[in-house]
Every structure is written in C-alpha cells, then in structure tokens.
Write an enzyme that holds these catalytic residues in place. Structure first.
Site, PDB file in Angstrom:
ATOM      1  N   GLN A  86       0.844  -1.202   0.000  1.00  0.00           N
ATOM      2  CA  GLN A  86       0.000   0.000   0.000  1.00  0.00           C
ATOM      3  C   GLN A  86       0.879   1.251   0.000  1.00  0.00           C
ATOM      4  O   GLN A  86       1.132   1.874   1.035  1.00  0.00           O
ATOM      5  CB  GLN A  86      -0.909  -0.025   1.237  1.00  0.00           C
ATOM      6  CG  GLN A  86      -1.865   1.129   1.363  1.00  0.00           C
ATOM      7  CD  GLN A  86      -2.981   1.074   0.351  1.00  0.00           C
ATOM      8  OE1 GLN A  86      -4.095   0.727   0.656  1.00  0.00           O
ATOM      9  NE2 GLN A  86      -2.680   1.436  -0.885  1.00  0.00           N
ATOM     10  N   PHE A  87       1.371   1.633  -1.198  1.00  0.00           N
ATOM     11  CA  PHE A  87       2.280   2.782  -1.279  1.00  0.00           C
ATOM     12  C   PHE A  87       1.595   4.090  -0.909  1.00  0.00           C
ATOM     13  O   PHE A  87       2.255   5.064  -0.511  1.00  0.00           O
ATOM     14  CB  PHE A  87       2.890   2.892  -2.684  1.00  0.00           C
ATOM     15  CG  PHE A  87       1.933   3.368  -3.748  1.00  0.00           C
ATOM     16  CD1 PHE A  87       1.819   4.719  -4.031  1.00  0.00           C
ATOM     17  CD2 PHE A  87       1.150   2.463  -4.458  1.00  0.00           C
ATOM     18  CE1 PHE A  87       0.949   5.163  -5.015  1.00  0.00           C
ATOM     19  CE2 PHE A  87       0.276   2.899  -5.436  1.00  0.00           C
ATOM     20  CZ  PHE A  87       0.170   4.251  -5.717  1.00  0.00           C
ATOM     21  N   THR A  88       0.265   4.155  -0.989  1.00  0.00           N
ATOM     22  CA  THR A  88      -0.441   5.408  -0.710  1.00  0.00           C
ATOM     23  C   THR A  88      -0.379   5.803   0.767  1.00  0.00           C
ATOM     24  O   THR A  88      -0.764   6.922   1.124  1.00  0.00           O
ATOM     25  CB  THR A  88      -1.918   5.328  -1.152  1.00  0.00           C
ATOM     26  OG1 THR A  88      -2.576   4.283  -0.437  1.00  0.00           O
ATOM     27  CG2 THR A  88      -2.029   5.068  -2.638  1.00  0.00           C
TER      28      THR A  88
END
Length: 207
Positions: free
Chosen positions: A79-81
C-alpha cells in the site's frame, strides 16, 4: 515504514474477477514502504505485526493474545499510498519507494513473516496490481504502526537545513552586548554555571 493493521473476521483480495487470496480470522495488514526504509525498519514492523496482542485468550480476556498465539492468519497487502503527501488537495507519493525497488523489499518482508511464523498462514495480495480488498473489520480494531526511523520529506529536510544555516550565520557574528552582559552576570553569580558551549546534556537520549 508504515502499516495499518486491522483485526478481521475475514478478508480477501480480488484482481479483476479473480479472488487471489483470502483469510479467515486474523489480521489484514496494509503495508507502505518509504524511500528511506532499511532492513531494520522491516524487522521492526514484522515483529510488531506478529506480536501485537489484539485477540482475546481462551477465557475471553481481551488484548492478551497475538495472531501467532492463536494460530490465526495474516493477509498482507502492499500500500504505497500510506506515504501520501498532500499538495493542496492533490496526493503526491514521492516518499514511497519506487516499485522496482519496493517489490523485492516487500517480498523479503513476506519471507521474514513466513520464516518467523507459519508460511501457510501468511497470505499476500498482488504487488502493483489494481486490487479490490474486502475487509470485515472485527471490533472495529485498527492499529497504525510506524518504524522508529520515520521517513523525512526531502523538501522539509532542505528547509530545516536552510534554517540551521541561518542560525549558524547568526551565531558566527558573535553575541550581542546584552548577551555578553548576561553571560558575565551569570559567571559572577555562579562560577561553575555552564555557558552551554559544551552542549545541552538535557537533550541527550538513550539509543
């Protein structure tokens, strides 16, 4: 490194029309890797995820057992966000580790979890894919984790460096007359008083 850990009764990941992973009771972990993360950060996050006491024991006492204690499952989703920085209302993700570096790092984190726990109980999403993540939060219980070496925004770091440089220039000009007068007064009052030149020991922290 950041992780959003949710206690779930069930969770699953679907890509397109295909369900690629699912778990029953356990933890669903959204994991974000920053540009500054190292193996030390990964080890910290893995240890915390697997040892968080988010479950009840056999007698119903809450917050006493970890996912490993109960032999529950873990579903981990990249989950890079989580490393979003807002520019007005627009999200910017420059603090997230680039995909070509993050993917092998993420895979090593999964392997760390599997070797520490039981490999068959660690499930995964699909790195880089457009996923639909179904989470049935149990409680709800949600815990946010961050490794001790939190990421620093390079722009913010540059701003701090400029502020430090301005302070150093100010100090290099020498103390003002009033400052010298105050220093002399302190010396007369207490010859053993520290001028601060040797550093402020109150700011020292244990490693």
């Amino acid at each position: 490194m950041k992780a959003i850990v949710q206690r779930v009764t069930k969770a699953s990941v679907t890509v397109g029309e295909e369900q690629i992973s699912s778990i029953g009771r356990g933890l669903c972990v959204l994991l974000g890797i920053s540009v500054e993360d190292t193996q030390k950060d990964a080890d910290y996050i893995v240890r915390k995820i697997l040892n968080l006491r988010l479950f009840e024991d056999e007698n119903g006492r809450a917050w006493t057992k970890s996912v490993m204690d109960r032999d529950f499952e873990v579903l981990c989703v990249s989950q890079f966000t989580l490393h979003c920085v807002l520019k007005g209302n627009k999200p910017d993700f420059h603090l997230a580790m680039p995909a070509e570096l993050a993917q092998p790092f993420y895979n090593s984190i999964l392997e760390n979890m599997r070797s520490t726990y039981k490999p068959e109980l660690i499930k995964d999403g699909k790195f880089g894919a457009y996923m639909q993540v179904s989470i049935q939060n149990d409680g709800p219980v949600t815990v946010e984790l961050a490794s001790p070496t939190a990421p620093t925004d390079p722009k913010q770091l540059s701003k701090q460096e400029k502020q430090q440089q301005r302070k150093e220039k100010t100090r290099s000009k020498g103390p003002s007359d009033s400052s010298r007068d105050k220093g002399a007064l302190r010396s007369r009052q207490d010859p053993n008083a520290s001028s601060g030149a040797e550093g402020d020991v109150s700011s020292e922290r244990e490693p």
